[in-house]
Design a protein around this motif. Sequence first.
Motif, short mmCIF file in Angstrom:
data_model
loop_
_atom_site.label_atom_id
_atom_site.label_comp_id
_atom_site.label_asym_id
_atom_site.label_seq_id
_atom_site.Cartn_x
_atom_site.Cartn_y
_atom_site.Cartn_z
N ALA A 12 0.86 -1.19 0.00
CA ALA A 12 0.00 0.00 0.00
C ALA A 12 0.90 1.23 0.00
O ALA A 12 2.03 1.19 0.49
N PRO A 13 0.40 2.35 -0.52
CA PRO A 13 1.19 3.58 -0.52
C PRO A 13 1.70 3.97 0.87
O PRO A 13 2.83 4.44 1.01
N VAL A 14 0.89 3.76 1.91
CA VAL A 14 1.33 4.11 3.26
C VAL A 14 2.52 3.23 3.68
O VAL A 14 3.43 3.70 4.37
N GLN A 15 2.55 1.99 3.22
CA GLN A 15 3.69 1.12 3.51
C GLN A 15 4.93 1.60 2.78
O GLN A 15 6.03 1.60 3.34
N GLN A 16 4.77 2.00 1.54
CA GLN A 16 5.92 2.50 0.77
C GLN A 16 6.48 3.76 1.41
O GLN A 16 7.69 3.93 1.50
N ALA A 17 5.60 4.63 1.87
CA ALA A 17 6.05 5.87 2.52
C ALA A 17 6.80 5.56 3.82
O ALA A 17 7.86 6.14 4.08
N ALA A 18 6.26 4.65 4.62
CA ALA A 18 6.92 4.30 5.88
C ALA A 18 8.28 3.67 5.61
O ALA A 18 9.25 3.94 6.32
N MET A 19 8.36 2.87 4.57
CA MET A 19 9.63 2.25 4.21
C MET A 19 10.65 3.32 3.79
O MET A 19 11.80 3.30 4.22
N LEU A 20 10.21 4.27 2.99
CA LEU A 20 11.09 5.34 2.54
C LEU A 20 11.56 6.20 3.73
O LEU A 20 12.74 6.51 3.85
N VAL A 21 10.64 6.56 4.59
CA VAL A 21 10.99 7.35 5.78
C VAL A 21 11.97 6.57 6.65
O VAL A 21 12.97 7.12 7.13
N GLY A 22 11.71 5.29 6.83
CA GLY A 22 12.62 4.45 7.62
C GLY A 22 14.02 4.40 7.01
O GLY A 22 15.02 4.50 7.73
N LEU A 23 14.09 4.27 5.69
CA LEU A 23 15.40 4.25 5.02
C LEU A 23 16.13 5.57 5.19
O LEU A 23 17.35 5.59 5.41
N VAL A 24 15.40 6.67 5.12
CA VAL A 24 16.02 7.99 5.30
C VAL A 24 16.57 8.11 6.72
O VAL A 24 17.70 8.59 6.93
N PHE A 25 15.80 7.67 7.71
CA PHE A 25 16.29 7.73 9.09
C PHE A 25 17.53 6.85 9.27
O PHE A 25 18.47 7.24 9.96
N LEU A 26 17.55 5.68 8.67
CA LEU A 26 18.74 4.83 8.73
C LEU A 26 19.94 5.54 8.12
O LEU A 26 21.04 5.54 8.69
N LEU A 27 19.74 6.13 6.97
CA LEU A 27 20.82 6.85 6.30
C LEU A 27 21.35 8.00 7.17
O LEU A 27 22.56 8.15 7.34
N VAL A 28 20.43 8.77 7.73
CA VAL A 28 20.84 9.90 8.58
C VAL A 28 21.60 9.39 9.81
O VAL A 28 22.60 9.98 10.21
N GLY A 29 21.14 8.30 10.40
CA GLY A 29 21.83 7.72 11.56
C GLY A 29 23.24 7.29 11.22
O GLY A 29 24.17 7.53 11.99
N VAL A 30 23.42 6.67 10.07
CA VAL A 30 24.76 6.24 9.64
C VAL A 30 25.63 7.46 9.32
O VAL A 30 26.79 7.54 9.74
N ALA A 71 17.40 3.63 15.24
CA ALA A 71 16.27 2.89 15.79
C ALA A 71 14.97 3.26 15.09
O ALA A 71 14.14 2.39 14.76
N TYR A 72 14.78 4.55 14.81
CA TYR A 72 13.60 5.00 14.08
C TYR A 72 13.56 4.39 12.69
O TYR A 72 12.50 4.02 12.19
N GLY A 73 14.71 4.31 12.06
CA GLY A 73 14.78 3.70 10.73
C GLY A 73 14.41 2.24 10.75
O GLY A 73 13.62 1.77 9.92
N LEU A 74 14.96 1.50 11.70
CA LEU A 74 14.64 0.08 11.82
C LEU A 74 13.16 -0.13 12.14
O LEU A 74 12.52 -1.03 11.61
N ALA A 75 12.62 0.72 12.99
CA ALA A 75 11.20 0.63 13.32
C ALA A 75 10.35 0.87 12.07
O ALA A 75 9.37 0.15 11.83
#
Length: 151
Positions: A12-30, A71-75
């Motif tokens: 679903a679009p909401v899942q794609q958005a959450a996945m993208l946001v999670g990836l961005v948080f992971l990137l920022v954390g790294v 942690a936000y990214g993984l969540a």
Amino acid sequence: MTTPTSHRAARAPVQQAAMLVGLVFLLVGVLGFIPGITTDYDSMEFASHESGAELLGLFQVSILHNLVHLAYGLAGLTLARTAAGAYAYLMVGGAVYLVLWVYGLSVGHDSDANFVPLNTADDWLHFVLGVGMIGLALALSRRTARTRQTR
């Protein structure tokens, strides 16, 4: 002859958005742990307003701050597995960021209570993230509901 098909339903679009946001948080954390991308890296503290490290020379970070982003990214990646989880991630995560925005505006940047640490750029980024995450959850969950009704 049958062809192999995927047993996975389309996200679903909401899942794609959450996945993208999670990836961005992971990137920022790294990125927060990479000298050069994080300026004054040698002055990074575990947690406190005295951490002089800044991601991209703008956003004050600490080891704790970077770990929270990871942690936000993984969540986000974990909760994006279902539409309900993705919606909850975006709504609750957005609300947490709005609370952080108010916290950052309320607590002096040089105060011991500013343990995250936060500066003015962080404060306003938290506002944008909070509104953006909640907006994505609301807009994309409505879109998914409308799509289901028309089928």
